[in-house]
Write a protein that holds these residues in place. Structure first.
Motif, PDB file in Angstrom:
ATOM      1  N   TYR A 274      56.231  56.084  90.486  1.00  0.00           N
ATOM      2  CA  TYR A 274      55.164  55.400  89.756  1.00  0.00           C
ATOM      3  C   TYR A 274      53.837  56.037  90.137  1.00  0.00           C
ATOM      4  CZ  TYR A 274      51.412  52.119  88.857  1.00  0.00           C
ATOM      5  OH  TYR A 274      50.223  51.574  88.454  1.00  0.00           O
ATOM      6  N   VAL A 275      53.004  56.325  89.127  1.00  0.00           N
ATOM      7  CA  VAL A 275      51.647  56.816  89.367  1.00  0.00           C
ATOM      8  C   VAL A 275      50.694  56.047  88.469  1.00  0.00           C
ATOM      9  CG1 VAL A 275      52.355  59.151  90.053  1.00  0.00           C
ATOM     10  CG2 VAL A 275      51.920  58.659  87.645  1.00  0.00           C
ATOM     11  N   LEU A 283      49.202  63.373  87.590  1.00  0.00           N
ATOM     12  CA  LEU A 283      50.077  64.291  86.845  1.00  0.00           C
ATOM     13  C   LEU A 283      50.713  65.325  87.771  1.00  0.00           C
ATOM     14  CD1 LEU A 283      48.244  64.932  83.452  1.00  0.00           C
ATOM     15  CD2 LEU A 283      50.183  63.460  83.929  1.00  0.00           C
ATOM     16  N   ASN A 284      49.998  65.719  88.811  1.00  0.00           N
ATOM     17  CA  ASN A 284      50.580  66.666  89.769  1.00  0.00           C
ATOM     18  C   ASN A 284      51.764  66.042  90.498  1.00  0.00           C
ATOM     19  OD1 ASN A 284      48.686  68.678  89.177  1.00  0.00           O
ATOM     20  ND2 ASN A 284      47.235  67.910  90.697  1.00  0.00           N
ATOM     21  N   GLU A 285      51.610  64.770  90.881  1.00  0.00           N
ATOM     22  CA  GLU A 285      52.706  64.067  91.545  1.00  0.00           C
ATOM     23  C   GLU A 285      53.889  63.917  90.598  1.00  0.00           C
ATOM     24  OE1 GLU A 285      51.550  60.406  93.402  1.00  0.00           O
ATOM     25  OE2 GLU A 285      49.571  61.193  93.913  1.00  0.00           O
ATOM     26  N   LEU A 286      53.582  63.588  89.344  1.00  0.00           N
ATOM     27  CA  LEU A 286      54.652  63.418  88.362  1.00  0.00           C
ATOM     28  C   LEU A 286      55.369  64.738  88.108  1.00  0.00           C
ATOM     29  CD1 LEU A 286      56.078  61.575  86.303  1.00  0.00           C
ATOM     30  CD2 LEU A 286      54.306  62.188  84.656  1.00  0.00           C
ATOM     31  N   GLU A 287      54.612  65.822  88.055  1.00  0.00           N
ATOM     32  CA  GLU A 287      55.204  67.136  87.808  1.00  0.00           C
ATOM     33  C   GLU A 287      56.150  67.527  88.946  1.00  0.00           C
ATOM     34  OE1 GLU A 287      53.638  71.358  85.958  1.00  0.00           O
ATOM     35  OE2 GLU A 287      52.303  70.200  87.247  1.00  0.00           O
ATOM     36  N   LYS A 288      55.751  67.229  90.189  1.00  0.00           N
ATOM     37  CA  LYS A 288      56.621  67.524  91.332  1.00  0.00           C
ATOM     38  C   LYS A 288      57.917  66.729  91.257  1.00  0.00           C
ATOM     39  CE  LYS A 288      52.839  68.670  94.514  1.00  0.00           C
ATOM     40  NZ  LYS A 288      52.100  68.249  95.748  1.00  0.00           N
ATOM     41  N   GLN A 289      57.806  65.455  90.821  1.00  0.00           N
ATOM     42  CA  GLN A 289      58.989  64.618  90.714  1.00  0.00           C
ATOM     43  C   GLN A 289      59.928  65.120  89.614  1.00  0.00           C
ATOM     44  OE1 GLN A 289      60.003  62.177  92.627  1.00  0.00           O
ATOM     45  NE2 GLN A 289      61.808  61.705  91.375  1.00  0.00           N
ATOM     46  N   MET A 290      59.344  65.567  88.503  1.00  0.00           N
ATOM     47  CA  MET A 290      60.176  66.044  87.392  1.00  0.00           C
ATOM     48  C   MET A 290      60.844  67.371  87.714  1.00  0.00           C
ATOM     49  SD  MET A 290      57.950  64.987  84.041  1.00  0.00           S
ATOM     50  CE  MET A 290      59.201  65.653  82.969  1.00  0.00           C
ATOM     51  N   ASP A 291      60.248  68.126  88.640  1.00  0.00           N
ATOM     52  CA  ASP A 291      60.873  69.380  89.069  1.00  0.00           C
ATOM     53  C   ASP A 291      62.194  69.143  89.782  1.00  0.00           C
ATOM     54  OD1 ASP A 291      58.973  71.034  87.996  1.00  0.00           O
ATOM     55  OD2 ASP A 291      57.757  71.141  89.832  1.00  0.00           O
ATOM     56  N   LYS A 292      62.403  67.906  90.236  1.00  0.00           N
ATOM     57  CA  LYS A 292      63.653  67.578  90.907  1.00  0.00           C
ATOM     58  C   LYS A 292      64.806  67.428  89.920  1.00  0.00           C
ATOM     59  CE  LYS A 292      61.304  65.158  94.691  1.00  0.00           C
ATOM     60  NZ  LYS A 292      61.139  63.870  95.412  1.00  0.00           N
ATOM     61  N   VAL A 293      64.472  67.224  88.643  1.00  0.00           N
ATOM     62  CA  VAL A 293      65.512  67.133  87.618  1.00  0.00           C
ATOM     63  C   VAL A 293      66.070  68.529  87.392  1.00  0.00           C
ATOM     64  CG1 VAL A 293      66.052  66.470  85.237  1.00  0.00           C
ATOM     65  CG2 VAL A 293      64.336  65.188  86.542  1.00  0.00           C
ATOM     66  N   ALA A 294      67.376  68.638  87.423  1.00  0.00           N
ATOM     67  CA  ALA A 294      68.016  69.956  87.306  1.00  0.00           C
ATOM     68  C   ALA A 294      67.720  70.580  85.956  1.00  0.00           C
ATOM     69  CB  ALA A 294      69.526  69.806  87.497  1.00  0.00           C
TER      70      ALA A 294
END
Length: 346
Positions: A274-275, A283-294
């Motif tokens: 959550y942000v 958005l930077n935090e969200l982008e890092k989290q989405m990078d975890k998706v294969a």
């Protein structure tokens, strides 16, 4: 050769019109000179006047004008085929379009409304999804698919302005419906990583008990759910026209606040984060989290790219303009020393 704006080529009709006006002007000039005497006598009185320069300048001016018109019509010289293979994921963005999104994003004076802030965040978010497929969902009391999951980011941005509470007939905040709609919007390929991004104030009014059930259904399909909270935690009134929304049962103004507790619960149970939209690094935090998706290799996309010829015709137009500037109406002095035609004496 084809043109992006072929209707602009109608301006080429100005060339024959200009030539006709030039010839008419020359004819009027000739008649006026005839009143002063014979042609050969008058020409001797104007030794520096060149009979060739005016037609040459006319030709250069017409060519410059024609090249400029063609350049403005944006000529294409052909089509180049490009095959691209991208590594990415599928992302479904669900945007809250309930009336509460019309409320200010904070209690500060002049703060933008939540909907405006959501659109700004959404545009920045789409700009970051370079190699991913993106879909767009609008929800309030019900959920609606604006754009299916696609790699066409241009269309996604075009639909930004269409997201407004005025376009949603059934008001409310049915987050469960939005999650279910987003889950169904993905492709059947289980190898492709998938994520849902909710932009909402999380004021669930329709089905609060069904939200977590919808999150569980999404997680069973290996879908990550991230939440971007829009608004502040302090209650604010919802504007309506020149006034505010009034609760018909109490007669008091309706107040709304960001439900961060529910937003955090959705993100945690959905395997995401959550942000808050007001945080600069959200958005930077969200982008890092989405990078975890294969990420996986998405289907090779075929793109037709036209060879742009605008620059070629624009440079030609500039060349003809410069030549016209340097070609003066008077004769070239060095030409006087050259005899092109020799008169035979009888």
């Amino acid at each position: 050769m084809s043109f992006a704006y072929p209707y602009i080529l109608i301006l080429l009709l100005g060339v024959p019109v200009y030539v006709a006006l030039y010839l008419y002007g020359r004819m009027v000039r000739r008649k006026r000179l005839d009143k002063f005497g014979r042609k050969d006598s008058i020409e001797r009185l104007m030794p520096s006047v060149s009979p060739y320069k005016p037609p040459l300048k006319l030709t250069l001016q017409c060519l410059a004008y024609a090249m400029l018109v063609i350049a403005l019509a944006r000529p294409w010289g052909g089509v180049k085929s490009e095959n691209t293979v991208k590594e990415g994921i599928e992302v479904a963005i669900a945007v809250d379009a309930s009336n509460s999104m019309l409320a200010p994003s904070s209690t500060e004076k002049g703060a933008p409304d939540r909907m405006r802030m959501a659109k700004m965040i959404l545009e920045k978010l789409i700009n970051r999804l370079h190699d991913d497929r993106v879909g767009l969902i609008e929800f309030a009391g019900d959920a609606y698919t604006l754009i299916p999951v696609t790699s066409d980011y241009v269309s996604a941005k075009m639909f930004l302005n269409s997201i407004t509470p005025d376009q949603v007939p059934n008001q409310g905040t049915n987050i469960a419906a939005a999650i279910d709609m987003a889950t169904r919007s993905f492709s059947d390929n289980k190898d492709i990583g998938k994520a849902i991004i909710l932009l909402t104030d999380a004021e669930e009014l329709e089905n609060p008990e069904g939200v977590m059930a919808a999150v569980e259904r999404a997680r069973k399909n290996n879908i990550q759910i991230d939440v971007i909270g829009v608004g502040g935690s302090e209650p604010v009134e919802i504007p309506q026209g020149r006034g505010v929304f009034i609760d018909p049962t109490t007669g008091e103004p309706v107040k709304t606040a960001l439900n961060e507790d529910l937003a955090v619960q959705i993100a945690e149970k959905g395997g995401g984060i959550y942000v808050n939209a007001s945080n600069k690094g959200s958005l930077n935090e969200l982008e890092k989290q989405m990078d975890k998706v294969a990420k996986t290799a998405l289907e090779g996309s075929f793109t037709a790219v036209h060879d742009e010829l605008f620059g070629f015709f624009a440079w030609l137009a500039l060349l003809f303009i410069l030549l016209d500037i340097f070609v003066v109406d008077s004769k070239f002095g060095w030409l006087d020393r050259i005899t092109f035609f020799k008169r035979e004496e009888k």
